[in-house]
Scaffold this motif. Structure first.
Motif, PDB file in Angstrom:
ATOM      1  N   LEU A 265      30.316  -2.519   1.497  1.00  7.41           N
ATOM      2  CA  LEU A 265      28.707  -2.964   1.219  1.00  7.41           C
ATOM      3  C   LEU A 265      28.483  -4.448   1.729  1.00  7.41           C
ATOM      4  O   LEU A 265      27.565  -4.587   2.130  1.00  7.41           O
ATOM      5  N   ALA A 266      29.526  -5.218   1.207  1.00  8.17           N
ATOM      6  CA  ALA A 266      29.134  -6.756   1.728  1.00  8.17           C
ATOM      7  C   ALA A 266      29.411  -6.638   3.145  1.00  8.17           C
ATOM      8  O   ALA A 266      28.713  -7.558   3.721  1.00  8.17           O
ATOM      9  N   ALA A 267      30.090  -6.188   3.702  1.00  7.94           N
ATOM     10  CA  ALA A 267      30.262  -6.250   5.262  1.00  7.94           C
ATOM     11  C   ALA A 267      29.125  -5.624   5.780  1.00  7.94           C
ATOM     12  O   ALA A 267      28.622  -6.192   7.000  1.00  7.94           O
ATOM     13  N   ALA A 268      28.565  -4.369   5.257  1.00 10.65           N
ATOM     14  CA  ALA A 268      27.280  -3.924   6.030  1.00 10.65           C
ATOM     15  C   ALA A 268      26.242  -4.917   5.874  1.00 10.65           C
ATOM     16  O   ALA A 268      25.096  -4.891   6.601  1.00 10.65           O
ATOM     17  N   ALA A 269      26.034  -5.555   4.670  1.00  8.62           N
ATOM     18  CA  ALA A 269      24.907  -6.390   4.290  1.00  8.62           C
ATOM     19  C   ALA A 269      24.952  -7.582   5.408  1.00  8.62           C
ATOM     20  O   ALA A 269      24.271  -8.238   6.101  1.00  8.62           O
ATOM     21  N   TRP A 270      26.525  -7.953   5.716  1.00 11.66           N
ATOM     22  CA  TRP A 270      26.632  -9.068   6.653  1.00 11.66           C
ATOM     23  C   TRP A 270      26.256  -8.658   8.097  1.00 11.66           C
ATOM     24  O   TRP A 270      25.276  -9.428   8.857  1.00 11.66           O
ATOM     25  N   ALA A 271      26.390  -7.463   8.535  1.00 12.46           N
ATOM     26  CA  ALA A 271      26.146  -6.809   9.724  1.00 12.46           C
ATOM     27  C   ALA A 271      24.837  -6.696   9.825  1.00 12.46           C
ATOM     28  O   ALA A 271      23.962  -7.097  11.131  1.00 12.46           O
ATOM     29  N   GLU A 272      24.210  -6.345   8.761  1.00 11.76           N
ATOM     30  CA  GLU A 272      22.440  -6.231   8.963  1.00 11.76           C
ATOM     31  C   GLU A 272      21.831  -7.534   9.118  1.00 11.76           C
ATOM     32  O   GLU A 272      20.547  -7.486   9.751  1.00 11.76           O
ATOM     33  N   SER A 273      22.302  -8.781   8.848  1.00 12.16           N
ATOM     34  CA  SER A 273      21.852 -10.026   9.000  1.00 12.16           C
ATOM     35  C   SER A 273      22.011 -10.467  10.464  1.00 12.16           C
ATOM     36  O   SER A 273      21.563 -11.661  10.939  1.00 12.16           O
ATOM     37  N   GLN A 274      22.799  -9.932  11.358  1.00 16.69           N
ATOM     38  CA  GLN A 274      23.133 -10.391  12.572  1.00 16.69           C
ATOM     39  C   GLN A 274      22.240  -9.974  13.663  1.00 16.69           C
ATOM     40  O   GLN A 274      21.207  -8.989  13.446  1.00 16.69           O
ATOM     41  N   ASP A 275      22.014 -10.796  14.649  1.00 21.53           N
ATOM     42  CA  ASP A 275      21.113 -10.514  15.575  1.00 21.53           C
ATOM     43  C   ASP A 275      21.700  -9.232  16.673  1.00 21.53           C
ATOM     44  O   ASP A 275      20.806  -8.729  17.090  1.00 21.53           O
ATOM     45  N   ALA A 276      22.734  -9.436  16.557  1.00 22.83           N
ATOM     46  CA  ALA A 276      23.596  -8.269  17.479  1.00 22.83           C
ATOM     47  C   ALA A 276      24.800  -7.662  17.026  1.00 22.83           C
ATOM     48  O   ALA A 276      25.874  -8.644  16.907  1.00 22.83           O
ATOM     49  N   ALA A 277      24.866  -6.733  16.468  1.00 17.41           N
ATOM     50  CA  ALA A 277      26.140  -6.101  15.907  1.00 17.41           C
ATOM     51  C   ALA A 277      25.960  -4.565  15.654  1.00 17.41           C
ATOM     52  O   ALA A 277      24.865  -3.944  15.350  1.00 17.41           O
ATOM     53  N   ILE A 278      27.163  -3.939  15.512  1.00 19.36           N
ATOM     54  CA  ILE A 278      27.117  -2.635  14.901  1.00 19.36           C
ATOM     55  C   ILE A 278      28.470  -2.309  14.202  1.00 19.36           C
ATOM     56  O   ILE A 278      29.589  -2.907  14.683  1.00 19.36           O
ATOM     57  N   LEU A 279      28.422  -2.055  12.791  1.00 18.90           N
ATOM     58  CA  LEU A 279      29.827  -1.740  12.198  1.00 18.90           C
ATOM     59  C   LEU A 279      29.980  -0.267  11.820  1.00 18.90           C
ATOM     60  O   LEU A 279      28.755   0.263  11.445  1.00 18.90           O
ATOM     61  N   GLY A 280      30.888   0.089  11.885  1.00 24.45           N
ATOM     62  CA  GLY A 280      31.366   1.423  11.618  1.00 24.45           C
ATOM     63  C   GLY A 280      32.131   1.301  10.167  1.00 24.45           C
ATOM     64  O   GLY A 280      33.099   0.785   9.907  1.00 24.45           O
ATOM     65  N   ILE A 281      31.758   2.263   9.257  1.00 24.08           N
ATOM     66  CA  ILE A 281      32.455   2.483   8.097  1.00 24.08           C
ATOM     67  C   ILE A 281      32.852   3.687   7.757  1.00 24.08           C
ATOM     68  O   ILE A 281      32.046   4.834   7.808  1.00 24.08           O
ATOM     69  N   VAL A 282      34.223   4.200   7.497  1.00 20.30           N
ATOM     70  CA  VAL A 282      34.691   5.379   7.294  1.00 20.30           C
ATOM     71  C   VAL A 282      35.056   5.679   5.807  1.00 20.30           C
ATOM     72  O   VAL A 282      35.290   4.876   5.113  1.00 20.30           O
ATOM     73  N   THR A 283      34.522   7.070   5.421  1.00 17.34           N
ATOM     74  CA  THR A 283      34.965   7.350   4.074  1.00 17.34           C
ATOM     75  C   THR A 283      35.829   8.865   4.341  1.00 17.34           C
ATOM     76  O   THR A 283      35.473   9.647   5.111  1.00 17.34           O
ATOM     77  N   ASN A 284      36.923   8.731   3.306  1.00 18.60           N
ATOM     78  CA  ASN A 284      37.716   9.918   3.356  1.00 18.60           C
ATOM     79  C   ASN A 284      37.444  10.804   2.026  1.00 18.60           C
ATOM     80  O   ASN A 284      38.225  11.571   1.800  1.00 18.60           O
ATOM     81  N   SER A 285      36.562  10.154   1.234  1.00 21.57           N
ATOM     82  CA  SER A 285      36.208  10.928   0.086  1.00 21.57           C
ATOM     83  C   SER A 285      35.439  12.353   0.006  1.00 21.57           C
ATOM     84  O   SER A 285      34.309  12.322   0.781  1.00 21.57           O
ATOM     85  N   SER A 286      35.759  13.306  -0.656  1.00 27.38           N
ATOM     86  CA  SER A 286      35.154  14.513  -0.688  1.00 27.38           C
ATOM     87  C   SER A 286      33.719  14.475  -1.105  1.00 27.38           C
ATOM     88  O   SER A 286      32.646  15.298  -1.013  1.00 27.38           O
ATOM     89  N   THR A 287      33.443  13.398  -1.952  1.00 23.81           N
ATOM     90  CA  THR A 287      32.014  12.946  -2.574  1.00 23.81           C
ATOM     91  C   THR A 287      31.093  12.950  -1.385  1.00 23.81           C
ATOM     92  O   THR A 287      29.786  12.951  -1.495  1.00 23.81           O
ATOM     93  N   ALA A 288      31.492  12.567   0.000  1.00 25.66           N
ATOM     94  CA  ALA A 288      30.612  12.542   0.871  1.00 25.66           C
ATOM     95  C   ALA A 288      29.868  13.508   1.203  1.00 25.66           C
ATOM     96  O   ALA A 288      28.498  13.465   1.567  1.00 25.66           O
ATOM     97  N   TYR A 289      30.350  14.673   1.118  1.00 19.99           N
ATOM     98  CA  TYR A 289      29.593  16.023   1.249  1.00 19.99           C
ATOM     99  C   TYR A 289      29.273  16.607  -0.028  1.00 19.99           C
ATOM    100  O   TYR A 289      28.902  17.760   0.094  1.00 19.99           O
ATOM    101  N   ASP A 290      29.310  15.906  -1.127  1.00 18.79           N
ATOM    102  CA  ASP A 290      28.905  16.418  -2.458  1.00 18.79           C
ATOM    103  C   ASP A 290      27.433  16.056  -2.595  1.00 18.79           C
ATOM    104  O   ASP A 290      26.874  14.865  -2.818  1.00 18.79           O
TER     105      ASP A 290
END
Length: 433
Positions: A265-290
């Motif tokens: 989330l800290a990485a995502a907050a940083w990416a959101e503050s950039q003029d040009a960037a895209i960040l990919g975050i992966v989850t391997n947790s089954s809670t993703a589809y819960d």
């Protein structure tokens, strides 16, 4: 020859006295938004500053730097497996402990070993952690190789036996056929620093031949790392210092599904503050589809409304699907006609599909989490190509960032290349064109 008129009224050509030189006007270049960076804690050879990021154009080059079992090689494998793909894969180091300040000198003087051995009473002043000391009676008489210069200097620095001098290290860095000396303070943190040299009051000054004064020598102060976002900012600055720009960002597996997803989330907050960037975050947790879970990283990213971050669910932690989709998505040639692409439905070579039910997919879609599935008998598809923000798709963001960059540069070049842009219809036409 016939037909030639002979006249006594001949004259010299004007170019005898008037010479016109046509110079090429300046032109601003667009920033390349195709570089994908893998951010990791691996790589003992990295150090703060521009050297904390490296660029690779082949998997073999990555394999030469990292162990076969490393996350860097796994991510690079998924990047270079894509076709078509972006050309450059970067790997950058995240530091998690306090770092030392250091000085990297200019290229050292081109001397034979015999000439170096002839230096037996060298001297210079150097400041470490704000304390300046005279280093005298430096002798290279007993060295057997150029690397011996570093050992002799380290012995002399440590002989001061106080502050950053006590455990200071000196190494010789080879760059092709040239060498640079690196002096690192023995302490860490914000007060750790090494300053350029000056002449001592006695002996023969050798700071110049060692490349330890000005020129292209570089100093970097020590620091205490903050959160992942602050480290990403330092990596971005390092990439710019090395002449490149990172647009696509991906994270080492160690940052997946950590406690409260704080680092992601800290990485995502940083990416959101950039003029040009895209960040990919992966989850391997089954809670993703819960459907009952709201603590998973996908839900947190959606709640934050981040448009510069996309989440991907995969059931196998070995793979880097976010690296693969960015490798494909950032290969576009924006100078061409009808070259833009969408990310939905794309195949990711080398990435296994995720076993998926309709119900699971619906939950992922609701949470704005992408995944990679099998459809029908044999269709391997990346779905859905969305950002965490409900109004944004990955391809929209990438294409619009590139469009803005190309448009800004085109408008800027109108003013850069024209002596005057009139405030009338002619000037408007220049800008429109």
């Amino acid at each position: 020859m016939s037909g030639i008129v002979i006249s006594n009224a001949g004259s010299l050509p004007r170019d005898v006295d008037v010479t016109v030189t046509i110079s090429k006007p300046q032109i601003e270049a667009t920033t390349d938004f195709s570089v994908v960076c893998f951010v990791t804690t691996e790589g003992d050879f990295f150090s703060p500053g521009p050297s904390r990021i490296r660029y690779y154009s082949s998997l073999a080059a990555v394999q030469a730097d990292f162990a076969a079992s490393s996350q860097s090689v796994r991510a690079a494998t998924d990047f270079f497996a894509q076709a078509p793909r972006a050309k450059v894969f970067a790997i950058a180091k995240v530091f998690t402990s306090a770092q030392s300040g250091y000085l990297i000198g200019s290229t050292i003087a081109d001397k034979t070993l015999a000439q170096w051995k002839a230096i037996t009473a060298g001297s210079f002043k150097i400041s470490i952690d704000g304390t300046e000391q005279s280093i005298t009676a430096v002798s290279f008489a007993s060295i057997t190789s150029i690397d011996g210069i570093a050992s002799a200097l380290q012995t002399k620095l440590r002989a001061v036996n106080s502050g950053g001098f006590a455990q200071a290290t000196v190494t010789m860095q080879q760059e092709g056929s040239s060498y640079r000396i690196k002096i690192t303070s023995g302490t860490t943190g914000a007060s750790s620093k090494v300053s350029r040299t000056s002449a001592a009051s006695s002996g023969t000054y050798i700071g110049d031949v060692l490349g330890l004064e000005s020129g292209d020598s570089m100093t970097f102060d020590g620091y205490v790392p903050g959160d992942l976002g602050s480290e990403l900012q330092l990596i971005k600055e390092a990439s710019i210092a090395s002449g490149k720009f990172v647009y696509g960002w991906t994270l080492d597996k160690s940052y997946r599904d950590t406690a409260n997803n704080a680092s992601a989330l800290a990485a995502a907050a940083w990416a959101e503050s950039q003029d040009a960037a895209i960040l990919g975050i992966v989850t391997n947790s089954s809670t993703a589809y819960d459907a009952s879970s709201s603590a998973d990283v996908g839900s947190a990213l959606k709640a934050a409304g981040y448009r510069r971050t996309f989440a991907v669910y995969h059931d196998n932690a070995y793979y880097y699907p976010e690296v693969a989709i960015l490798a494909y998505a950032l290969h576009v040639d924006y100078t061409g006609i009808n070259t833009t692409i969408t990310t939905k439905f794309k195949d990711l070579f080398g990435i296994p599909t995720v076993p998926m039910t309709v119900a699971m997919l619906e939950v992922l879609n609701e949470k704005r989490i992408n995944t990679f599935t099998m459809v029908g008998n044999s269709s391997r598809t990346f779905r859905e190509g969305v950002e965490s923000n409900e109004s944004w798709f990955m391809d929209d963001l990438i294409n619009l960032d590139n469009f803005r960059e190309y448009l800004q540069v085109a408008v800027y070049n109108v003013f850069l290349q024209n002596k005057k842009v009139p405030y009338n219809q002619n000037g408007v036409n220049l800008l429109r064109n």
